[in-house]
Enzyme design. Structure first.
Site, short mmCIF file in Angstrom:
data_model
loop_
_atom_site.label_atom_id
_atom_site.label_comp_id
_atom_site.label_asym_id
_atom_site.label_seq_id
_atom_site.Cartn_x
_atom_site.Cartn_y
_atom_site.Cartn_z
N LYS A 255 0.81 -1.23 0.00
CA LYS A 255 0.00 0.00 0.00
C LYS A 255 0.85 1.28 0.00
O LYS A 255 0.47 2.28 -0.59
CB LYS A 255 -0.89 0.01 1.25
CG LYS A 255 -2.15 -0.79 1.06
CD LYS A 255 -3.24 0.04 0.38
CE LYS A 255 -4.13 -0.81 -0.48
NZ LYS A 255 -3.90 -0.64 -1.91
N ARG A 256 1.96 1.20 0.70
CA ARG A 256 2.88 2.35 0.77
C ARG A 256 3.23 2.88 -0.61
O ARG A 256 3.55 4.04 -0.79
CB ARG A 256 4.19 1.86 1.40
CG ARG A 256 4.41 2.30 2.75
CD ARG A 256 5.63 1.76 3.46
NE ARG A 256 6.44 0.71 2.89
CZ ARG A 256 7.53 0.93 2.15
NH1 ARG A 256 7.89 2.14 1.85
NH2 ARG A 256 8.22 -0.10 1.70
#
Ligand code: GLU
Ligand code: ZN
Length: 462
Positions: A255-256
């Site tokens: 997700k980062r």
């Protein structure tokens, strides 16, 4: 003549299709197509707590959007169905019985707390945590006693001692593992469902899968799966474990890094063919420079060129393939993709100016007649051209129609303006901006009537 291979994609419906999974699905699809084999979709939903019907439906929709068509699967059926593991309980039950009858599996009554204590002790002793074999040697009487206390047992595979599991991974090469390093593992959970090690391997064999491609986070699972297959006399598929996807910074894709699922990229307006072209090159090397349509990919796909190094997913690369894909759409297709109906003039106008549909928003507003207010410099240019220029231009447009060369020639002849002095005030009156797509398709897309009204609005003295 190549032998047809049977491949599969076996997602767990616990979320949306991650890019890493989409890539192994693509490679598996291509390999089957390349050899005239079959590509199977199997839903691995035995983890009842995490699996959801909603995710299954969404995954199927994303795969369909990518056009990775399967020959057998939950919706289309096939000879080895059902293709949803939660519907295969009876098949697994018969195999559990066989394992138990053969002495290759046994019920384990250990409670989670007991297993946790054993793990702690092993860690303290500097050993890797492993099931200590507590229930392996229970007598029939001891089993009855533990069962009577109300514990629902798991079923554990009895890993043979002093043996070596060997196989050749298609990507990582020869692999060897001592069975003494493998603890007895669970094949049936307490709730009666089959564990991943068991049903994933068994289903590949029962469905006739010959080649398994998956992420190399599963490499360490493979020896256990081979032990299960060997014990049941089932055919081992060949396994190929491809390197994981990482972000531009080299860390596992998460997700980062922004969007990580097919759904997110689709919703942002990336085109399926763009995504496929990027995924196709991740961990798959060769002479792969040119954009390929999905039907062209199988002929170019080289399973022997799959790599074990982590592959970098790079949005800049994806944007490159997005532009290449847009360039291959028809103007009407571009319009539809931009949500601008099927007017090919809009697609023709914007195809070189947008990467994502949101980039088209300001230009679609201009086409609707919502022009941004002119800045100071722009107002000066319009004032310098003066109302007479715009009156002449409006009159010329009535004669030429929305045909820029004819129109510009008339305006030039009647106003004496050339080059930027001619085009810039026209552009500003028509669009409100000094920059933007080419004027000819702009004029065509705005249309003669609307364009004339915009010119006339500057034809009065301020
Ligand atoms: N259901 C497993 C997963 O999604 C499948 C792994 C495999 O391809 O064998 O990780
Ligand atoms: Zn036990």
């Amino acid at each position: 003549m190549t032998t047809p291979v049977v491949t599969r994609f076996a997602p767990s419906p616990t979320g949306s299709v991650h890019l890493g999974n989409a890539r192994t699905a693509l490679f598996s699809y291509l390999w089957a197509r390349k050899t005239g084999g079959r590509f199977i979709l199997r839903i691995e939903d035995t983890d009842v707590e995490r699996s959801q019907r909603r995710f299954r439906d969404e995954m199927i929709a994303e795969l369909q959007w990518l056009r990775l068509v399967w020959d057998e699967g939950p919706d289309v059926g096939g000879p080895a169905g059902p293709y949803v593991q939660s519907e295969r309980g009876e098949i697994y039950a018969a195999l559990f019985d066989r394992l138990e009858a053969q002495g290759d599996a046994y019920p384990c009554y250990c409670r989670p707390e007991e297993l946790e204590i054993a793990r702690k002790l092993q860690r303290m002793a500097g050993r890797p945590p492993r099931y200590p074999g507590t229930c392996r040697g229970l007598s029939a009487a001891q089993r009855r006693e533990r069962a009577a206390s109300g514990v629902r047992p798991t079923l554990r595979f009895a890993v043979p001692t002093d043996r070596v599991v060997e196989f050749t991974d298609l990507v990582h090469g020869p692999q060897r593992l001592q069975t003494n390093d493998i603890g007895d593992f669970i094949v049936r959970r307490e709730d009666g469902t089959a564990s991943f090690f068991f049903c994933n391997a068994v289903d590949d064999a029962l469905m006739g899968v010959t080649h398994v491609l998956r992420g190399d986070d599963h490499l360490a699972n493979t020896p256990r799966q081979l032990l299960v297959l060997d014990a049941l006399g089932l055919r081992r598929p060949d396994y190929g474990h491809v390197g994981l996807l990482v972000g531009a910074d080299g860390a596992p894709l998460s997700k980062r890094h922004g969007s990580t699922s097919v759904q997110e990229f689709r919703e942002r307006g990336f085109l399926g063919a763009a995504l496929l072209n990027h995924l196709y090159r991740l961990g798959h090397t060769g002479d792969l420079d040119q954009w390929l349509a999905l039907p062209e990919m199988p002929a170019h796909f080289r399973p022997e060129h799959l790599g074990k190094a982590p592959a970098r997913f790079d949005e800049a690369q994806l944007v490159h393939w997005q532009k290449e894909t847009i360039a291959r759409l028809s103007p009407a297709e571009v319009s539809a993709w931009l949500g601008a109906g099927d007017d090919p003039r809009v697609g023709e106008l914007l195809r070189h100016n947008v990467v994502l549909p949101k980039d088209a928003a300001p230009w679609l507003a201009v086409l609707r007649g919502e022009l941004p207010p002119l800045g100071e410099e722009e107002r000066r240019i319009v004032a310098d051209a003066g109302p007479g220029f715009f009156a002449a231009a409006a009159a010329a447009l009535s004669e030429s129609g929305a045909d820029l060369p004819r129109f510009a020639k008339l305006v030039a002849a009647r106003t004496g303006r050339r080059g930027a002095a001619l085009y810039m005030p026209l552009r500003l009156a028509l669009t409100g901006c000094a920059h933007g797509p080419e004027l000819a398709p702009l004029l065509a897309a705005i249309g003669a009537d609307a364009a004339r009204r915009r010119l006339e609005s500057h034809a009065q003295d301020p």
